[in-house]
Motif scaffolding. Sequence first.
Motif, mmCIF file in Angstrom:
data_model
loop_
_atom_site.group_PDB
_atom_site.id
_atom_site.type_symbol
_atom_site.label_atom_id
_atom_site.label_comp_id
_atom_site.label_asym_id
_atom_site.label_seq_id
_atom_site.Cartn_x
_atom_site.Cartn_y
_atom_site.Cartn_z
ATOM 1 N N VAL A 157 9.587 -0.770 9.323
ATOM 2 C CA VAL A 157 8.859 -1.880 8.777
ATOM 3 C C VAL A 157 9.754 -2.550 7.902
ATOM 4 O O VAL A 157 9.911 -3.903 7.571
ATOM 5 C CB VAL A 157 7.654 -1.634 8.166
ATOM 6 C CG1 VAL A 157 6.811 -2.784 7.572
ATOM 7 C CG2 VAL A 157 6.446 -1.271 9.666
ATOM 8 N N SER A 187 -7.459 1.250 6.923
ATOM 9 C CA SER A 187 -6.047 0.530 6.594
ATOM 10 C C SER A 187 -6.281 -0.680 6.006
ATOM 11 O O SER A 187 -5.599 -1.638 5.506
ATOM 12 C CB SER A 187 -5.521 0.329 7.822
ATOM 13 O OG SER A 187 -6.128 -0.605 8.807
ATOM 14 N N GLY A 215 8.444 5.421 10.419
ATOM 15 C CA GLY A 215 7.358 4.167 10.608
ATOM 16 C C GLY A 215 7.727 3.255 9.256
ATOM 17 O O GLY A 215 7.914 2.101 9.444
ATOM 18 N N TRP A 216 7.565 3.671 8.042
ATOM 19 C CA TRP A 216 7.987 2.423 6.905
ATOM 20 C C TRP A 216 9.200 2.009 6.918
ATOM 21 O O TRP A 216 9.210 0.966 6.662
ATOM 22 C CB TRP A 216 7.198 3.180 5.619
ATOM 23 C CG TRP A 216 7.660 4.107 5.098
ATOM 24 C CD1 TRP A 216 7.140 5.436 4.955
ATOM 25 C CD2 TRP A 216 9.145 4.341 3.922
ATOM 26 N NE1 TRP A 216 7.867 6.397 4.028
ATOM 27 C CE2 TRP A 216 8.964 5.790 3.692
ATOM 28 C CE3 TRP A 216 9.923 3.771 3.931
ATOM 29 C CZ2 TRP A 216 9.953 6.224 2.881
ATOM 30 C CZ3 TRP A 216 10.914 3.987 2.968
ATOM 31 C CH2 TRP A 216 10.889 5.428 2.591
ATOM 32 N N TYR A 264 -1.904 4.756 6.480
ATOM 33 C CA TYR A 264 -2.357 5.496 7.749
ATOM 34 C C TYR A 264 -2.258 6.838 7.477
ATOM 35 O O TYR A 264 -2.847 7.711 8.291
ATOM 36 C CB TYR A 264 -1.468 5.095 8.904
ATOM 37 C CG TYR A 264 -1.652 3.477 9.124
ATOM 38 C CD1 TYR A 264 -2.855 2.947 9.752
ATOM 39 C CD2 TYR A 264 -0.473 2.684 8.965
ATOM 40 C CE1 TYR A 264 -3.155 1.708 9.883
ATOM 41 C CE2 TYR A 264 -0.805 1.383 9.178
ATOM 42 C CZ TYR A 264 -1.755 0.934 9.876
ATOM 43 O OH TYR A 264 -2.176 -0.344 9.981
ATOM 44 N N GLN A 276 2.204 1.026 5.569
ATOM 45 C CA GLN A 276 2.385 2.215 6.509
ATOM 46 C C GLN A 276 1.548 3.348 6.031
ATOM 47 O O GLN A 276 1.015 4.176 6.597
ATOM 48 C CB GLN A 276 3.788 2.418 7.064
ATOM 49 C CG GLN A 276 4.255 1.121 7.659
ATOM 50 C CD GLN A 276 3.564 0.722 8.908
ATOM 51 O OE1 GLN A 276 3.229 1.746 9.911
ATOM 52 N NE2 GLN A 276 3.084 -0.385 9.089
#
Lengths: 349, 273
Positions: free
Chosen positions: A46, A296, A42-43, A290, A287
């Motif tokens: 990004v 957030s 996820g990160w 989360y 990220q």
Amino acid sequence: MSNLKNLTRRPEFAAFVGTLFVFLFFTYFGWPTFIKPLVTAGWLNVAAELGLIALPVSLVMIAGHLDLSVGSILAAGAMTYAIITGHFNLPDIIGLPAGLAVGTFFGFLNGLIVTKTKLNSFIVTLAMMFGLRGLVFGITRLTTSTVLVSVEVNETVRRTFGGRLYLTFENAIVLWVIIAIIVSWILYRTKYGNWIFALGGDETSARAAGVPVERVTIGLFMGSGFGSALLGITQVALFGSAQVSAGQSYVFFSIIAVVVGGVLLTGGYGSPVGVIFGTVTFAIVSQGIYSTGWDSDWSSLILGLLLLVAVLTNNTFRRLALSAGDKKTSEAKSTSRTSPAELKEAKRD
Amino acid sequence: MTEKRIPYISIENVTKVFGGYVALNEVSLEIHQGEVLCLLGDNGAGKSTLIKVLSGFHQPSSGIIRIEGREQPIRSPRDAADLGISTVHQFGGTFPLMTLERSFFVGREPTKGWGPFEVFDSKTAGEIVVREMQAMGITRVTDGKRLVGSLSGGERQVSAIARAVYFGAKVMILDEPTAALGVKEAAHVLRIVMEAKRRGLAVVLVTHNVTHAMTVGDHFAVLIHGAKAADFRRGEKTREEITDLMAGGEAMAELEAELESYRSSHDGHPPQR
């Protein structure tokens, strides 16, 4: 000992410490979710996407300029690609280069206006940000009578730009690595890198030393335009559609990543390696939140604080770098030599 | 003996007008190789404009520039560089946050390899810069990877002069090289000026410091309100006479110095009115 000292004097050291800090922070508060591969993907995704813009933008900023139009150029590139392939059903072999060319062209226009009018790039690219957004809205509505264009993305293109490497790790990571290598190569190993540093350090002196200031400036804006359009197309390949309002958040995200990465906002100092760390730091904070179970909303607060701390630490580390060398004689005087007043003087000259 | 020689640069009746303001008024000068020409005058007397005309930043409104007797306009800084005219600004015209080896070679990088793999030759650059700095008496520079900003003002000035000499400058224009320096450092810079002269360069030294000018100058020109007020050779005028010549602006100079010291003690801000 002296090696360690030299390490701390590199422009990317503070950025590395920042990345390490937020990584440990979220590993602790987000344990054990944060270290799961899906969260890492996820990160990292990004970071990779942001990196496509932040790396070329870092060159623009090292050269002493700003580019606020990356968001609008992203949308312009994405929309060009989507309209050509999705709306007119033309092949990708036309749509893909056209999208990238449109992004590069508007970057060229930014550079041309900045060098011809001598206006501050902040204003020029701000005008471009709004003007181009209007243009993209207008043209998209005129041709498709909507603001969202869906695309059946060609299988090869989808796999190249929007595919997955492994689990949910996106191919954008590969693009990011390629761009990082190119940008680092230019800055560290070629004479153009030297010109970029000189341009950001003192434009008048750079010009006097024979640096083709106009060509370098235009080239750098073309680079950030290209990076923006590349991300725009990547997003179309990922989501299967293009939106006229896409990308605006990248304007400030890229500046945060670059500054957290140790680039001096007024130019002349910085490193791509630092920017990679800056981008990763940004991605981890946005990220990682989360995995902590917190709301957030708090990530913006952390990012704001981080930006402030980063600028302050960067100043400290830069002063350290300037005091490098024979300590006794130089360190005593270093404060006066590197005072902001003198740097300002040097710039004005 | 100098009467017969053709000057490297001669400017004849050069005038520069900025929107109705006459910054330079019919100025003629000869710049010879192996000589130090001191350009004296107060701030606003036209020294900077004259330098900018010589270094290609400004075009004269009228008048002729000759290089070795041939008429030759200087249209850009690049033109000036091609003619061997090198300008060193007050802060050394260098980049405080670049390494010495990089800043020394800006615009003239040594490279190796070809095509996209043509790379900046950092090793050669580092060796040359250290050698040249050492030759100019800056012996504490042993590593080209030092940041320029870690050098003292005088050392930066010397590095800029070393750069001009290394790249074969024929004329070196020094804009207030000693203004921001302490006594010892100023002396070192003046010694380097003499060394450049000995190597056959023409040096144009812009200064308001009469003592520094008298130490190294062969030829002096005083500018007042854009016009040449005096033009004489070493030994033709005493220190007092020169100071008197500039005296029209003496009061201004004092005030200027006062403002300057205020600025330096208040982080570069001018006094608030």
